[in-house]
Motif scaffolding. Structure first.
Motif, PDB file in Angstrom:
ATOM      1  N   ARG A  35      -6.343   4.691   9.751  1.00 52.83           N
ATOM      2  CA  ARG A  35      -5.788   5.976   9.294  1.00 52.83           C
ATOM      3  C   ARG A  35      -4.797   6.538  10.312  1.00 52.83           C
ATOM      4  NH1 ARG A  35     -10.451   9.440   6.428  1.00 52.83           N
ATOM      5  NH2 ARG A  35      -8.677  10.859   6.165  1.00 52.83           N
ATOM      6  N   ASP A  78       0.138   6.853  -5.498  1.00 49.75           N
ATOM      7  CA  ASP A  78      -0.490   6.300  -4.296  1.00 49.75           C
ATOM      8  C   ASP A  78      -1.569   5.305  -4.711  1.00 49.75           C
ATOM      9  OD1 ASP A  78       1.100   8.028  -2.966  1.00 49.75           O
ATOM     10  OD2 ASP A  78      -0.512   9.232  -2.069  1.00 49.75           O
ATOM     11  N   CYS A  79      -1.415   4.082  -4.291  1.00 55.01           N
ATOM     12  CA  CYS A  79      -2.337   3.041  -4.750  1.00 55.01           C
ATOM     13  C   CYS A  79      -2.008   1.723  -4.034  1.00 55.01           C
ATOM     14  CB  CYS A  79      -2.091   2.865  -6.252  1.00 55.01           C
ATOM     15  SG  CYS A  79      -3.363   1.984  -7.119  1.00 55.01           S
ATOM     16  N   GLU A  80      -2.827   0.713  -4.207  1.00 51.84           N
ATOM     17  CA  GLU A  80      -2.478  -0.618  -3.686  1.00 51.84           C
ATOM     18  C   GLU A  80      -1.911  -1.453  -4.822  1.00 51.84           C
ATOM     19  OE1 GLU A  80      -5.909  -0.815  -0.255  1.00 51.84           O
ATOM     20  OE2 GLU A  80      -5.667  -2.533  -1.606  1.00 51.84           O
ATOM     21  N   TYR A 131       1.094   5.301   0.004  1.00 46.86           N
ATOM     22  CA  TYR A 131       0.272   6.487   0.296  1.00 46.86           C
ATOM     23  C   TYR A 131       1.175   7.640   0.705  1.00 46.86           C
ATOM     24  CZ  TYR A 131       1.008   5.439   5.252  1.00 46.86           C
ATOM     25  OH  TYR A 131       1.583   5.211   6.472  1.00 46.86           O
ATOM     26  N   THR A 132       0.578   8.839   0.721  1.00 47.13           N
ATOM     27  CA  THR A 132       1.341  10.023   1.128  1.00 47.13           C
ATOM     28  C   THR A 132       0.651  10.668   2.320  1.00 47.13           C
ATOM     29  OG1 THR A 132       1.900  10.378  -1.190  1.00 47.13           O
ATOM     30  CG2 THR A 132       2.297  12.229   0.292  1.00 47.13           C
ATOM     31  N   LYS A 135      -1.552   4.677   9.831  1.00 51.28           N
ATOM     32  CA  LYS A 135      -0.828   5.177   8.652  1.00 51.28           C
ATOM     33  C   LYS A 135      -0.172   6.527   8.945  1.00 51.28           C
ATOM     34  CE  LYS A 135      -2.888   4.303   4.515  1.00 51.28           C
ATOM     35  NZ  LYS A 135      -4.024   4.200   3.554  1.00 51.28           N
ATOM     36  N   ILE A 184       0.867  -1.184   0.000  1.00 49.67           N
ATOM     37  CA  ILE A 184       0.000   0.000   0.000  1.00 49.67           C
ATOM     38  C   ILE A 184       0.906   1.238   0.000  1.00 49.67           C
ATOM     39  CG2 ILE A 184      -1.770   1.261   1.301  1.00 49.67           C
ATOM     40  CD1 ILE A 184      -2.546  -1.490   2.551  1.00 49.67           C
ATOM     41  N   LYS A 231       6.155   9.863   1.443  1.00 54.20           N
ATOM     42  CA  LYS A 231       5.587   8.740   0.697  1.00 54.20           C
ATOM     43  C   LYS A 231       5.971   7.474   1.445  1.00 54.20           C
ATOM     44  CE  LYS A 231       4.665   9.130  -4.070  1.00 54.20           C
ATOM     45  NZ  LYS A 231       3.259   8.914  -4.022  1.00 54.20           N
TER      46      LYS A 231
END
Ligand SMILES: C[S@@+](CC[C@H](N)C(=O)[O-])C[C@H]1O[C@@H](n2cnc3c(N)ncnc32)[C@H](O)[C@@H]1O
Length: 596
Positions: free
Chosen positions: A438, A36-38, A9-10, A441, A7, A15
């Motif tokens: 969240r 940003d993606c899976e 993400y930013t 993360k 995964i 990043k």
């Protein structure tokens, strides 16, 4: 071919790549162009990517194979965990009073399942004895938590009585005992403050939901007046005592950055713990009314504030966030160590139990009185059949947890929250899950950002976290000295010893132990033992110094009762009682140094 989810993400301009299979995160190079993606990648693809985009972290990660990492994470042995926890810290909670002088708008203290009986000193003593001698005889430290559902200061005399009792017990067992409670502080008098100021065994907390405006919307007297100014005045009564602040975050006060900053300005604050409301009745306070996007924006702001303060040299700002039980602070500390697995949400029914006024034991302080959380009684002890369920990992039981990418980072939904919402301990709440994911993360991004932009502060934080995780146990030198002097019939005072022993570096500790022994036996010396040692060499017991292996860490002081038939009779805080071992084996594996 086997593939792994990655995964990307930013957050906080960092990043990050998170690998669910191994609960590991990588800070990627700032110029990494990956969207940003899976992604679903083979190990070869992942290996190539990480080598290029996160070279430093990759060099640490690749020392252990991914298969081994997965094996370590998925392995779960209840008996291994039980064995480890058995030597750990234990908490026994009470509700000293069911009455309160306040009328806070959301308080769970009014819940139906909480009965209104008052707790007696006799019940408390029996429960403490049960904890020390039967439930957790090998624990390294005990905490008696009197926070409960009413106001503890209404029972000031009872708390003093319990403190005296705990001092006797501490002297007897030689282990750390702390009494803690959270008070609304509005009843604090000068006399009480003087008592608490001088009573190091008692740790104090208070509840404040933020600055005056926020707090006084929730925390009010029966006549509707807010409590903020009175709590502030009570805090000002203290000089040396530091307070933990418990702050309840509700959908009506989501500005965690501002709340933290306002509470940080108060005098004598040691840590600030912001935790979410437990309210599912559909009122304005209902957990379901949280706006997760807004809440996350405030947590990002909190991160920025912490980073700014760190840059200004104010390390304390971060410490006050992580030292208590703040939801986000816990994640930051926990996620400093990458690649582990959280087996449980909390210690309930394991290293934390609750005794009700009725002499029944419960697994959760919030659920005291609920028959579904009852786990035994003073008469029958904690019943293994009733606590069995708390030893099962929620993630093995709950389908939504099993399917979640963050299940290794999370111990599952709080049993009490689940029960209060759905009448069932094994459910999840999608809002609470989303929030938890969240925040995890964000905590990875916070840590990576700190590491990249302020490496010295990051290192300082790593060292600090390591120190506090060592700090929680009873010092074994202290334990050995108290035990040794008690066996001699000339007890050294725990209260006096602790002043000298706790802050000492391990390199000088041996000399200090010898000095303290000389207060009772002036001829005490350090000797090297060999195979010729006999029972005659032990007219009195001694203390030996065990250099433990790397995994156990440090030095452990052991009480040696003597030698019998070429066997050493000894006891340590971690030996689970008195042991007997062939002399040869003792000299090789445990110690050949004796203070006698
Ligand atoms: C019930 S009070 C009892 C101790 C003491 N009277 C005090 O005010 O700190 C303990 C803590 O529980 C919090 N609390 C009360 N009701 C709650 C709820 N429904 N959800 C989450 N926390 C709650 C309070 O804000 C307080 O911090």
């Amino acid at each position: 071919m086997k593939t792994y989810k990655a995964i990307i993400y930013t957050a906080l301009n960092e990043k990050i790549l998170y690998l669910p299979a191994v609960n590991y995160y990588f800070g990627l190079r700032p110029d990494c162009a990956m969207t940003d993606c899976e992604y679903q990648w083979t190990w070869k693809e992942l290996d190539c990517f990480l080598k290029k985009e996160s070279p430093e972290e990759y060099s640490v990660f690749s020392r252990t194979s991914i298969e081994k990492r997965i094996g370590n994470l998925t392995h779960y042995s209840e008996s291994e965990i039980r064995n480890e926890l058995e030597l750990g810290q234990f908490t026994l909670c009470f509700h000293p009073s069911r009455k309160c002088n306040l009328n806070c708008k959301y308080c769970f203290g009014h819940s139906d399942y909480l009965d209104n009986q008052e707790l007696s000193f006799d019940t408390i003593k029996k429960a403490i004895d049960y904890m020390l001698y039967e439930y957790a005889p090998y624990g390294c430290k005990y905490i008696f938590d009197f926070s409960g559902s009413g106001e503890p200061l209404l029972k000031f005399d009872l708390i003093r009585q319990v403190t005296e009792y705990c001092k006797e017990k501490r002297q007897e067992i030689g282990k750390a005992i702390e009494i803690m409670f959270c008070s609304n502080l509005t009843l604090m008098t000068r006399e009480m403050a003087d008592y608490f100021e001088n009573e190091s065994m008692i740790l104090l907390g208070t509840s404040l939901d933020g600055g005056q405006e926020t707090n006084d919307n929730n925390r009010i007297y029966k006549n509707g007046k807010g409590t903020f100014q009175d709590v502030k005045k009570s805090l000002e009564l203290f000089q040396n005592k530091k307070f933990g602040i418990a702050s309840t975050i509700t959908p009506l006060n989501q500005k965690v950055d501002e709340i933290f900053d306002e509470l940080y300005q108060l005098p004598n604050v040691d840590c600030i713990s912001m935790r979410y409301i437990r309210e599912y009745s559909g009122s304005a306070y209902d957990f379901d009314h949280f706006d997760i996007d807004e809440l996350l924006l405030h947590y990002e702001k909190l991160c920025e504030n912490v980073l700014f303060q760190l840059k200004q040299g104010n390390f304390d700002y971060l410490i006050k966030l992580i030292n208590g039980a703040d939801v986000f602070g816990i994640l930051i500390s926990q996620n400093l160590r990458k690649g582990g697995s959280a087996p449980f949400r909390c210690e309930m029914g394991k290293n934390r139990i609750i005794c009700g006024p009725d002499g029944k034991f419960y697994s959760c302080s919030v659920m005291m009185g609920s028959k579904d959380f009852c786990i035994g009684s003073l008469a029958e002890g904690v019943r293994p059949d009733l606590v069995k369920k708390y030893w099962e990992r929620p993630k093995d039981k709950i389908p939504a947890c099993k399917a979640c990418d963050f299940h290794q980072a999370c111990g599952g939904e709080c049993y009490a929250n689940s029960y209060l919402q759905y009448g069932n301990m094994y459910t999840t709440n999608s809002k609470s899950c989303q929030l938890n994911i969240r925040l995890n993360k964000l905590s990875y991004a916070f840590l990576e950002h700190l590491k990249r932009t302020q490496p010295e502060n990051y290192q300082k934080f790593v060292e600090y976290s390591f120190q506090i995780s060592n700090y929680t146990t009873t010092n074994t030198a202290l334990w050995a000295l108290v035990k040794w002097s008690t066996v001699l019939g000339k007890p050294l005072s725990y209260e006096e010893l602790i002043k000298d022993i706790n802050p000492v570096e391990s390199t000088t500790e041996g000399n200090l132990v010898l000095q303290k022994m000389r207060q009772r036996i002036p001829s005490a010396e350090s000797y090297q033992m060999d195979l010729s040692v006999t029972a005659e060499d032990f007219p009195i017991p001694g203390i030996s110094v065990h250099k433990r292996d790397k995994k156990a860490g440090g030095i452990e002081y052991l009480l040696v009762y003597g030698i019998k038939n070429k066997h050493v009779i000894f006891e340590g805080m971690s030996t689970r009682g008195i042991q007997e071992m062939p002399l040869k084996q003792y000299l090789t594996n445990i110690s050949d140094i004796i203070l006698l």
